[in-house]
Design a protein around this motif. Structure first.
Motif, PDB file in Angstrom:
ATOM      1  N   GLY A  92      16.536 -22.788 -35.100  1.00 23.24           N
ATOM      2  CA  GLY A  92      16.403 -21.363 -34.835  1.00 23.24           C
ATOM      3  C   GLY A  92      17.173 -20.565 -35.863  1.00 23.24           C
ATOM      4  N   VAL A  93      16.480 -20.070 -36.864  1.00 24.52           N
ATOM      5  CA  VAL A  93      17.154 -19.365 -37.955  1.00 24.52           C
ATOM      6  C   VAL A  93      17.743 -18.041 -37.491  1.00 24.52           C
ATOM      7  CG1 VAL A  93      16.809 -18.221 -40.187  1.00 24.52           C
ATOM      8  CG2 VAL A  93      15.824 -20.492 -39.781  1.00 24.52           C
ATOM      9  N   ALA A  94      16.956 -17.203 -36.827  1.00 23.85           N
ATOM     10  CA  ALA A  94      17.418 -15.849 -36.489  1.00 23.85           C
ATOM     11  C   ALA A  94      18.652 -15.876 -35.591  1.00 23.85           C
ATOM     12  CB  ALA A  94      16.289 -15.044 -35.851  1.00 23.85           C
ATOM     13  N   GLU A  95      18.578 -16.589 -34.479  1.00 23.06           N
ATOM     14  CA  GLU A  95      19.712 -16.618 -33.560  1.00 23.06           C
ATOM     15  C   GLU A  95      20.926 -17.290 -34.198  1.00 23.06           C
ATOM     16  OE1 GLU A  95      17.380 -16.494 -29.273  1.00 23.06           O
ATOM     17  OE2 GLU A  95      18.494 -18.307 -29.800  1.00 23.06           O
ATOM     18  N   SER A  96      20.719 -18.419 -34.861  1.00 21.43           N
ATOM     19  CA  SER A  96      21.838 -19.129 -35.495  1.00 21.43           C
ATOM     20  C   SER A  96      22.509 -18.272 -36.552  1.00 21.43           C
ATOM     21  CB  SER A  96      21.343 -20.427 -36.144  1.00 21.43           C
ATOM     22  OG  SER A  96      20.830 -21.312 -35.190  1.00 21.43           O
ATOM     23  N   ALA A  97      21.708 -17.597 -37.378  1.00 19.96           N
ATOM     24  CA  ALA A  97      22.265 -16.774 -38.454  1.00 19.96           C
ATOM     25  C   ALA A  97      23.031 -15.583 -37.890  1.00 19.96           C
ATOM     26  CB  ALA A  97      21.157 -16.311 -39.395  1.00 19.96           C
ATOM     27  N   ALA A  98      22.501 -14.948 -36.844  1.00 19.76           N
ATOM     28  CA  ALA A  98      23.202 -13.819 -36.223  1.00 19.76           C
ATOM     29  C   ALA A  98      24.557 -14.270 -35.679  1.00 19.76           C
ATOM     30  CB  ALA A  98      22.345 -13.214 -35.107  1.00 19.76           C
ATOM     31  N   LEU A  99      24.574 -15.388 -34.979  1.00 19.34           N
ATOM     32  CA  LEU A  99      25.831 -15.907 -34.431  1.00 19.34           C
ATOM     33  C   LEU A  99      26.800 -16.306 -35.539  1.00 19.34           C
ATOM     34  CD1 LEU A  99      24.379 -18.043 -31.519  1.00 19.34           C
ATOM     35  CD2 LEU A  99      25.893 -16.056 -31.261  1.00 19.34           C
ATOM     36  N   ALA A 100      26.281 -16.956 -36.571  1.00 18.63           N
ATOM     37  CA  ALA A 100      27.144 -17.405 -37.674  1.00 18.63           C
ATOM     38  C   ALA A 100      27.829 -16.227 -38.359  1.00 18.63           C
ATOM     39  CB  ALA A 100      26.330 -18.215 -38.687  1.00 18.63           C
ATOM     40  N   LEU A 101      27.075 -15.172 -38.636  1.00 16.16           N
ATOM     41  CA  LEU A 101      27.658 -14.013 -39.304  1.00 16.16           C
ATOM     42  C   LEU A 101      28.651 -13.297 -38.386  1.00 16.16           C
ATOM     43  CD1 LEU A 101      27.921 -12.218 -41.767  1.00 16.16           C
ATOM     44  CD2 LEU A 101      25.916 -10.931 -40.953  1.00 16.16           C
ATOM     45  N   ALA A 102      28.280 -13.108 -37.130  1.00 16.86           N
ATOM     46  CA  ALA A 102      29.188 -12.438 -36.188  1.00 16.86           C
ATOM     47  C   ALA A 102      30.514 -13.188 -36.098  1.00 16.86           C
ATOM     48  CB  ALA A 102      28.537 -12.322 -34.812  1.00 16.86           C
ATOM     49  N   GLU A 103      30.456 -14.502 -36.013  1.00 14.70           N
ATOM     50  CA  GLU A 103      31.693 -15.280 -35.894  1.00 14.70           C
ATOM     51  C   GLU A 103      32.482 -15.291 -37.197  1.00 14.70           C
ATOM     52  OE1 GLU A 103      31.460 -18.961 -33.755  1.00 14.70           O
ATOM     53  OE2 GLU A 103      30.834 -17.863 -31.970  1.00 14.70           O
ATOM     54  N   GLN A 104      31.786 -15.279 -38.329  1.00 18.13           N
ATOM     55  CA  GLN A 104      32.477 -15.250 -39.620  1.00 18.13           C
ATOM     56  C   GLN A 104      33.245 -13.946 -39.789  1.00 18.13           C
ATOM     57  OE1 GLN A 104      30.464 -16.617 -43.352  1.00 18.13           O
ATOM     58  NE2 GLN A 104      30.744 -14.521 -43.988  1.00 18.13           N
ATOM     59  N   VAL A 105      32.655 -12.851 -39.349  1.00 17.39           N
ATOM     60  CA  VAL A 105      33.251 -11.530 -39.551  1.00 17.39           C
ATOM     61  C   VAL A 105      34.209 -11.131 -38.433  1.00 17.39           C
ATOM     62  CG1 VAL A 105      32.723  -9.053 -39.720  1.00 17.39           C
ATOM     63  CG2 VAL A 105      31.311 -10.719 -40.939  1.00 17.39           C
ATOM     64  N   ALA A 106      33.827 -11.417 -37.192  1.00 19.02           N
ATOM     65  CA  ALA A 106      34.527 -10.791 -36.073  1.00 19.02           C
ATOM     66  C   ALA A 106      35.042 -11.736 -34.991  1.00 19.02           C
ATOM     67  CB  ALA A 106      33.604  -9.743 -35.441  1.00 19.02           C
TER      68      ALA A 106
END
Length: 133
Positions: A92-106
């Motif tokens: 799942g690219v969309a969900e995984s990428a959203a979670l990955a970026l959110a966790e990387q930043v915040a």
């Protein structure tokens, strides 16, 4: 609240298609465009013009993650797509990428909006912190 947008798309997906999908998804969930803090996708899409143009239009960064980085989020996906896995190496690219970026930043993140489908693209929204941001 900051929102982190995960996107998956077919090759050559126009920026207007991606932008309209984002705008419609935000509107459907009562979320402001101004809350979008970044876009993310899989590194296979690093040269995808529509993603790069959308980030530029919004004035936010676009970050790309490897399939290995995205696979860490598989247990948290709302849906696992064998088609996505065959094309990208993750379920799942969309969900995984959203979670990955959110966790990387915040920090610790959750899906604010699970994957939203369009004929040529998928989109998910994540935020970090408590429920609702």
């Amino acid at each position: 609240m900051q929102l982190f947008v995960g996107l998956g798309c077919r090759r050559g997906c126009p920026v207007d298609t991606l932008g309209n999908l984002l705008e419609h998804t935000l509107k459907a969930h009562g979320l402001p465009l101004a809350a979008v803090a970044g876009l993310a996708s899989i590194d296979l899409k690093r040269d995808e013009p529509g993603l790069i143009q959308l980030a530029s239009r919004l004035g936010v960064p676009v970050v790309f993650f490897s399939a290995a980085q995205l696979s860490a989020f598989e247990p948290r996906l709302s849906h696992r797509s064998d088609v996505a896995f065959a094309h990208s190496g993750c379920y799942g690219v969309a969900e995984s990428a959203a979670l990955a970026l959110a966790e990387q930043v915040a920090g610790p993140a959750h899906l604010q909006v699970t994957r939203t489908l369009h004929a040529d693209a998928t989109l998910a929204l994540a935020s970090a912190g408590g429920i609702g941001g």
